[in-house]
Design a protein around this motif. Structure first.
Motif, short mmCIF file in Angstrom:
data_model
loop_
_atom_site.label_atom_id
_atom_site.label_comp_id
_atom_site.label_asym_id
_atom_site.label_seq_id
_atom_site.Cartn_x
_atom_site.Cartn_y
_atom_site.Cartn_z
N ALA A 132 4.21 -5.13 -3.71
CA ALA A 132 5.33 -5.47 -2.81
C ALA A 132 6.00 -4.21 -2.28
CB ALA A 132 6.35 -6.33 -3.56
N GLN A 133 6.18 -3.20 -3.15
CA GLN A 133 6.80 -1.95 -2.70
C GLN A 133 5.94 -1.26 -1.65
OE1 GLN A 133 6.35 1.38 -5.23
NE2 GLN A 133 7.08 2.68 -3.57
N TRP A 134 4.62 -1.24 -1.88
CA TRP A 134 3.74 -0.56 -0.93
C TRP A 134 3.63 -1.35 0.38
CZ3 TRP A 134 3.01 4.27 -0.92
CH2 TRP A 134 3.04 4.99 -2.12
N ALA A 135 3.70 -2.67 0.30
CA ALA A 135 3.70 -3.47 1.53
C ALA A 135 4.91 -3.11 2.39
CB ALA A 135 3.72 -4.95 1.18
N THR A 136 6.06 -2.90 1.74
CA THR A 136 7.27 -2.50 2.48
C THR A 136 7.11 -1.10 3.07
OG1 THR A 136 8.65 -3.85 1.02
CG2 THR A 136 9.75 -2.12 2.29
N ARG A 137 6.63 -0.17 2.27
CA ARG A 137 6.50 1.22 2.74
C ARG A 137 5.48 1.34 3.87
NH1 ARG A 137 6.18 5.92 -1.61
NH2 ARG A 137 6.36 7.08 0.37
N LEU A 138 4.46 0.50 3.85
CA LEU A 138 3.40 0.59 4.86
C LEU A 138 3.56 -0.46 5.96
CD1 LEU A 138 0.45 1.20 2.36
CD2 LEU A 138 1.46 2.88 3.92
#
Length: 450
Positions: free
Chosen positions: A198-204
């Motif tokens: 979820a964090q990486w989906a937000t960052r990317l």
């Protein structure tokens, strides 16, 4: 031949990108060279080094758009040309395809698309005589091209006839048409993350799929994206990320990944705690696998060799698990590799099926009693999937199928067969934005040795 080209003024913006696009198209359509070998590695087009990031992205998009729409482009150009596409000057053919693709599908002003295609033809001695023809045809394309596409309203023009016939026979006409539509869309970037999807989906600026893959529409150099250099994730289609998970808990287990390069599945297994031995016959691809593991700070033993002849390492020990991602026609990956549609022939299937049979037979000998074999291919052809496993089960009494449960694939029951095998299609996982939908076409089966 290079000696036939005139020197070109370097000041014409965008011309170099289109010239390299023409060379690469010629490589695919006339010299049967893959896009991968022309874009990366030792045999890559030498001119790529001279392009800016923006021009390199334009060139890639041009080539991919033309290969995805080659049938439709052929239809449009045949209606605009009285005598057909010139066959004595490949550069004239490339210039027409490049100009028409920009006019019909890309955000390029029509006048620029026409002008640069004419310059492309003028720079080639054999093709220069067709400059007037290219100019006239592309101007007509700007006026009449869209109505000519509407005239056929066919979503299947861009799939070779032999391939469409096979998909229709195996999956039915409606599904074959849905596959054809799905592979016509430019795909997203799928990545497998080490943790916190979820964090990486937000960052990317992407979203998390039900299976845990992060999907984003970000473009440009992958190596410049957040988290890449730090080894937090790797590029891997959402469907390709499923087979390695079918072993369940692999912590401390010995797993052989046959035909392992470029290493996405090896990385998954190592990240999950397995003691992995990665085997691949390609020196160059294995070097890339090692580079990927180093970036990700993951460990695996690596062996360069023919997996079908491999005896299991120096101690000849058997493995708790074997993963075979077998060489195949790759017809499930056409949305990411549009050259596959035009490079593969139906005759290729039999030779690859024979290799897959040898790999399966070898895997049985390397597997401990009670061990798990996961076999997968990125092909939509039944000979390389369902039929290969049926033949193995008929020949090897020690092997039995361990059906895959929907709960193991995020509840996506539609990607499982009646027998309990995995079968993803490019039209699966639909999305209101077609670029965010779809999966590579994969087959996977899980077998256990008694």
């Amino acid at each position: 031949m290079p000696s036939q080209r005139f020197a070109l003024p370097p000041e014409v913006p965008g011309l170099a990108a289109r010239r390299i696009a023409a060379d690469i198209l010629d490589g695919v359509l006339h010299k049967h060279r893959t896009l991968d070998e022309q874009l990366d590695g030792a045999a890559a087009h030498p001119g790529l080094k001279t392009l800016s990031d923006r021009d390199r992205a334009l060139m890639r998009r041009l080539v991919a758009t033309i290969l995805r729409r080659l049938g439709t482009l052929g239809h449009v150009l045949s209606r605009l040309l009285d005598r057909g596409v010139p066959t004595d000057a490949p550069r004239a053919q490339s210039a027409l395809l490049i100009g028409a693709a920009q006019i019909l599908w890309m955000d390029v002003p029509d006048h620029a698309a026409v002008d640069l295609s004419v310059r492309l033809v003028q720079s080639d001695r054999r093709a220069a005589k067709y400059a007037g023809l290219v100019n006239a045809v592309l101007r007509r394309c700007a006026r009449e091209g869209q109505p000519l596409i509407e005239e056929v309203k066919s979503q299947t023009l861009d799939v070779p006839e032999w391939l469409l016939a096979r998909w229709t026979a195996h999956y039915g006409a409606d599904t074959a048409r849905e596959i054809a539509v799905a592979i016509g869309h430019e795909p997203s970037l799928d990545i497998t993350v080490k943790s916190d999807a979820a964090q990486w989906a937000t960052r990317l600026h992407g979203e998390t799929l039900p299976t845990g893959t992060v999907r984003t529409l970000l473009q440009g150099s992958v190596t410049m994206l957040p988290g890449f250099a730090e080894g937090q994730w790797w590029v891997q289609d959402a469907a390709a990320a499923l087979p390695a998970r079918l072993f369940g808990d692999v912590a401390g287990k010995t797993i052989a990944d046959l035909c392992a390069a470029p290493g996405g599945k090896t990385a998954q297994l190592a990240q999950a705690g397995a003691r992995v031995t990665a085997v691949d016959r390609s020196v160059g691809r294995m070097a890339r696998l090692r580079d990927n593991l180093a970036r990700l700070a993951l460990e695996a033993a690596t062996v360069v060799g023919d997996a079908a002849e491999w005896h299991g390492g120096s101690d000849g020990g058997a493995f708790d698990g074997i993963l075979i991602d077998a060489p195949c026609t790759s017809t499930g990956t056409i949305r990411r590799h549009p050259d596959v549609a035009w490079l593969r022939q139906e005759a290729d299937i039999a030779a690859l099926a024979a290799l897959q049979k040898r790999l399966l037979q070898k895997a049985v000998t390397l597997l401990k009693p009670g061990g798990t074999l996961v076999y997968c291919t990125c092909s939509l052809e039944p000979e390389e999937g369902e039929q290969a496993i049926a033949a193995l089960l008929g020949a090897e009494s020690a092997m039995r199928r361990a059906p895959i449960e929907a709960s193991e694939v995020a509840g996506l029951a539609e990607i499982l067969t009646a027998e309990g095998d995995l079968r993803t299609l490019p039209c699966h996982l639909p999305h209101q934005d077609p670029r965010l939908g779809g999966l590579d076409g994969f087959y996977a089966a899980r077998l256990v040795k008694s």
